[in-house]
Design a protein around this motif. Structure first.
Motif, PDB file in Angstrom:
ATOM      1  N   GLU A   1       0.706  -1.156  -0.102  1.00  0.00           N
ATOM      2  CA  GLU A   1       0.131   0.094   0.121  1.00  0.00           C
ATOM      3  C   GLU A   1       0.787   1.224   0.014  1.00  0.00           C
ATOM      4  O   GLU A   1       1.609   1.502   0.843  1.00  0.00           O
ATOM      5  N   ASN A   2       0.576   2.129  -1.123  1.00  0.00           N
ATOM      6  CA  ASN A   2       1.332   3.379  -1.015  1.00  0.00           C
ATOM      7  C   ASN A   2       2.833   3.344  -0.673  1.00  0.00           C
ATOM      8  O   ASN A   2       3.241   3.914   0.143  1.00  0.00           O
ATOM      9  N   LEU A   3       3.434   2.560  -1.425  1.00  0.00           N
ATOM     10  CA  LEU A   3       4.844   2.434  -1.272  1.00  0.00           C
ATOM     11  C   LEU A   3       5.560   3.604  -1.625  1.00  0.00           C
ATOM     12  O   LEU A   3       5.187   3.955  -2.678  1.00  0.00           O
ATOM     13  N   PRO A   4       6.419   4.234  -1.065  1.00  0.00           N
ATOM     14  CA  PRO A   4       7.038   5.398  -1.418  1.00  0.00           C
ATOM     15  C   PRO A   4       7.977   5.361  -2.603  1.00  0.00           C
ATOM     16  O   PRO A   4       8.900   4.455  -2.553  1.00  0.00           O
ATOM     17  N   LEU A   5       7.883   5.860  -3.811  1.00  0.00           N
ATOM     18  CA  LEU A   5       8.794   5.896  -5.027  1.00  0.00           C
ATOM     19  C   LEU A   5       9.639   7.165  -4.725  1.00  0.00           C
ATOM     20  O   LEU A   5       9.198   7.918  -5.570  1.00  0.00           O
ATOM     21  N   ARG A   6      10.420   6.894  -3.663  1.00  0.00           N
ATOM     22  CA  ARG A   6      11.269   8.127  -3.699  1.00  0.00           C
ATOM     23  C   ARG A   6      12.099   8.712  -5.018  1.00  0.00           C
ATOM     24  O   ARG A   6      12.625   7.943  -5.911  1.00  0.00           O
ATOM     25  N   GLY A   7      12.041   9.827  -5.250  1.00  0.00           N
ATOM     26  CA  GLY A   7      12.679  10.402  -6.665  1.00  0.00           C
ATOM     27  C   GLY A   7      11.724  10.665  -7.786  1.00  0.00           C
ATOM     28  O   GLY A   7      12.488  10.922  -8.716  1.00  0.00           O
ATOM     29  N   LEU A   8      10.623  10.552  -7.369  1.00  0.00           N
ATOM     30  CA  LEU A   8       9.815  10.737  -8.703  1.00  0.00           C
ATOM     31  C   LEU A   8       8.612  11.822  -8.264  1.00  0.00           C
ATOM     32  O   LEU A   8       7.757  12.079  -9.254  1.00  0.00           O
ATOM     33  N   SER A   9       9.145  12.431  -7.120  1.00  0.00           N
ATOM     34  CA  SER A   9       8.412  13.907  -7.064  1.00  0.00           C
ATOM     35  C   SER A   9       8.427  14.808  -8.092  1.00  0.00           C
ATOM     36  O   SER A   9       9.304  15.022  -8.953  1.00  0.00           O
TER      37      SER A   9
END
Lengths: 488, 275
Positions: B267-275
């Motif tokens: 659930e809602n895993l953070p995909l850091r770097g895609l902000s």
């Protein structure tokens, strides 16, 4: 006895060697496959061998004892060899060793030499030395034969042609066949290629007037040179030509056959995952007048070349290396760049330790720094318990102490540690970095950076330093308020 | 209630403080009473591995002083940093004082202090595995057919700390199926400042690691990568992002915290770097 040794080196700078290796996809695929296979084979052979581990531990002890006792064993070995008709020589340097062998060959009017695989002769560059005197030298280990045809150096201590695939070998053998007036191998099937090499080398064995071997072990009490091969070529090199020269590092000495018993298994078990190598060749003296075994003349050249200067130092255990190649096969860096990128005859973890140690950091001083991530895989793989990661760190320290590192890098580490050795300095540097990182930030991520960090951003991004570090958050929410639950 | 001191490491402190807060909650839910020695900075491993022994020793002495205030277990959020303290400090401090021409008794004293503090150090999964009691306020429903994660065991946790099974066991207890990729014993290429001084080799290793991770992830339908070492994760994540192929990378503590809250792993895993 304590002179620094010399080793050959690739004249290309590290960057060039590394980039050539990383661009060679065939080599990387082949080396990757070979090292992985050998690494797994090593693990498998131990699983099926209940006393494998205790035998290994015993053999480490026997080897360490021999090194502690090297001087006495050397004297005993030389006495035994000479008692059995051989001659011994102590070569302090690589140049001395080449000179000794060349003199033996020239005195006897030798034209053709057959050789077994030997890292010691690679180390002293014996072949070019002999060829310069008009002597033809033929390598008879299959891998060595291949790279000799290609005009290359070994890329792996145990498997010298590990970087070549069978298509490349077929091409080399085809042109070799043309030169020798032989039928070329009709396919790249390994059996076909091996059959070709076998037939081709047979002529050489019969025509050679001198054999040259290295040596895996020297047994002091009987004065024996022990060779292990998987091809049987050492049997022919030591028995066909009338003259035999064995060039062996002094660290190969062992006390007696009791010590040899477990040690002789170690290169095969740890190098290729076999209980024992296919052939064991033992030379214990010249052929007696009424006998059939042994060469007519036998010369044993004992090579120092920087070895004995490691005695009684923190690096002494390096002399226990049995050249099995297990550390190369386990090393992630070796798997990516292969042996040639190291620029030394000794590659992989043992190579980045032994090359600077034998030469006192006079050649390839970059090796301990550039070819190790400090993952410790070599320490787990080494059957002789050589403290490879410890030595790599120690050599890095040695480089710093001798100012072989860039001044800017030294200053960075000094400033960094002095800042972070106090909480105030640590917090100050975080504030500074937060201010500075705005210049390197793109779409929420750091895309470039200054100084040491620049290398990172060539190929990777990095999140910026957090708006609030854990420590800052703790101070704000928890400090002085006891230990209540943090919640979300 | 067992009191513990939290060693967050400089990387978690600066780059992933949320993993530190996650660890705090995970420990507290299992009855741990957490103390955060506020003077802690960095264990000095970067300097040590690069050959700057004296610089590493400066940091090591500070670290020891920061953690000597109590006798509680020290929970480390990195297997590699834990290994540094436990296995490197004693010899490092002795050798450094000798190299600086210091007093022999002083060297022995620092060595003894390092050994004493080292005995208290546990990497998070090691502490959790031996912590009494299950999470009091945690929900951790069985994950069932929930998606799995790829687990990366860092080299120092594997070969220096020798903690190879603890993290997978803890994750399994939390109902998270984890899988290790092929060639799991191969380094990811981080190696502290090696990643900066030798970026091309370091990156070749990261790419080889990602290939194995992606193959395994596809095979087992894994939705993310986890590890007890943030250094490896930042290096791998940074490479994937730069390549335009981001993949969720979570610290072990973040995974456990999610499970404690009953949140499905995917659930809602953070995909850091895609902000």
């Amino acid at each position: 006895m304590k002179a620094t040794g010399t080793l050959p080196q690739d004249p290309r700078p590290w960057r060039q060697r590394r980039d050539a290796a990383l661009a060679d996809t065939t080599m990387r695929t082949t080396i990757g496959m070979v090292t992985r296979r050998l690494h797994l084979a090593r693990q498998t052979v131990y699983q099926g061998f209940p006393t494998g581990e205790s035998d290994r531990v015993q053999s480490v002890q026997d080897k360490r004892d021999a090194i502690k006792n090297m001087e006495a064993l050397l004297a005993e070995f030389r006495r035994s060899v000479e008692d059995h008709g051989g001659r011994t020589y102590l070569a302090r340097s690589a140049a001395d060793a080449v000179e000794i062998v060349r003199t033996i060959a020239e005195t006897a009017g030798v034209r053709r030499v057959v050789k077994t695989k030997s890292m010691a002769t690679e180390e002293i560059e014996l072949n070019p030395g002999l060829i310069a005197s008009g002597i033809q030298v033929i390598e008879t280990d299959l891998g060595e034969y291949i790279i000799q045809r290609a005009g290359e150096k070994p890329s792996h201590i145990l498997a010298p042609a590990a970087h070549k695939n069978r298509q490349a070998v077929q091409t080399l053998f085809q042109s070799d066949a043309r030169n020798a007036g032989m039928e070329p191998p009709e396919s790249d099937d390994p059996t076909v290629l091996t059959r070709y090499a076998r037939e081709r080398m047979r002529q050489e064995f019969l025509e050679a007037d001198m054999g040259i071997t290295g040596g895996n072990f020297l047994v002091a009490d009987t004065g024996s040179v022990v060779l292990i091969t998987n091809e049987g070529n050492a049997d022919l090199v030591t028995s066909c030509p009338p003259i035999l020269v064995s060039v062996v590092g002094v660290e190969k000495l062992l006390k007696d056959w009791q010590a040899l018993q477990h040690l002789i298994q170690q290169p095969a078990m740890n190098g290729v995952g076999q209980r024992l190598s296919s052939y064991t060749t033992i030379v214990s003296g010249t052929r007696p007048a009424d006998g059939v075994e042994g060469p007519q003349d036998w010369h044993v050249v004992l090579l120092d070349n920087g070895r004995t200067r490691l005695l009684d130092t923190r690096y002494e255990d390096v002399l226990s290396c049995i050249r099995c190649g297990a550390c190369l096969n386990a090393c992630p860096v070796f798997r990516q760049i292969g042996g040639h990128a190291y620029g030394s005859v000794y590659s992989g973890p043992i190579g980045i330790v032994e090359t600077p140690l034998l030469t006192d950091l006079t050649i390839l001083p970059e090796l301990p720094s550039v070819a190790c991530t400090m993952c410790h895989a070599c320490a787990d793989a080494c059957p002789m318990d050589i403290n490879l990661p410890g030595h790599i760190v120690a050599l890095r320290q040695e480089k710093v102490a001798r100012h072989l590192t860039a001044q800017g890098v030294d200053l960075t580490y000094r400033w960094w540690a002095r800042q972070w050795a106090t909480p105030q300095g640590y917090r100050r540097s975080i504030r500074l970095a937060r201010f500075g990182q705005r210049f390197y930030r793109k779409q929420g991520l750091l895309q470039s950076g200054p100084g040491l960090a620049r290398g990172w951003f060539k190929t990777r991004t990095m999140p910026p330093i957090a708006e609030e570090t854990f420590g800052e958050w703790w101070n704000k929410t928890r400090n002085g308020e006891g230990h209540k639950y943090a919640g979300q | 209630m067992e009191a513990v001191s939290l060693f967050v490491t400089c990387l978690v402190d600066m780059f992933r403080p949320e993993a530190g807060r996650a660890a705090l909650r995970v420990i507290e839910r299992r009855g741990g009473q957490v103390n955060f020695p506020v003077d802690q900075t960095c264990c000095g491993q970067f300097s040590y591995n690069a050959g700057y022994q004296h610089e590493a020793a400066l940091l090591a002495r500070h670290w020891i002083e920061a953690f000597e205030a109590t006798r509680d277990p020290i929970v480390a959020l990195s297997g590699s940093c834990a290994a540094m303290v436990v296995h490197i400090y004693p010899e490092l401090l002795k050798e450094d004082i000798e190299a600086q021409g210091g007093d022999e008794r002083d060297a022995a004293r620092w060595q003894a202090r390092a050994l004493a503090v080292g005995q208290r150090v546990r990497e998070l999964s090691q502490w959790l595995l031996h912590a009494d009691g299950s999470p009091s306020s945690a929900q951790s429903p069985p994950n069932g057919d929930a998606p799995s994660l790829i687990y990366h065991l860092g080299c120092h946790m594997r070969r220096v700390l020798r903690a190879t099974t603890e993290a997978p066991s803890i994750l399994a207890q939390s109902g998270v199926p984890v899988h290790e990729p092929a060639d799991d014993d191969q380094c990811c290429g981080f190696g502290g400042t090696y990643s900066m001084t030798e970026p091309m080799v370091s990156t070749a290793l990261a790419d080889a690691k990602w290939q194995c991770i992606q193959e395994k992830a596809k095979e087992v339908s894994a939705v993310g990568l986890t590890s007890a070492d943030l250094g490896c994760l930042l290096h791998l994540e940074g490479r994937a992002v730069r390549q335009g192929t981001p993949f969720p990378c979570l610290h072990l503590a973040e995974v456990l915290d999610r499970r404690d809250q009953g949140r499905p792993i995917g659930e809602n895993l953070p995909l850091r770097g895609l902000s």
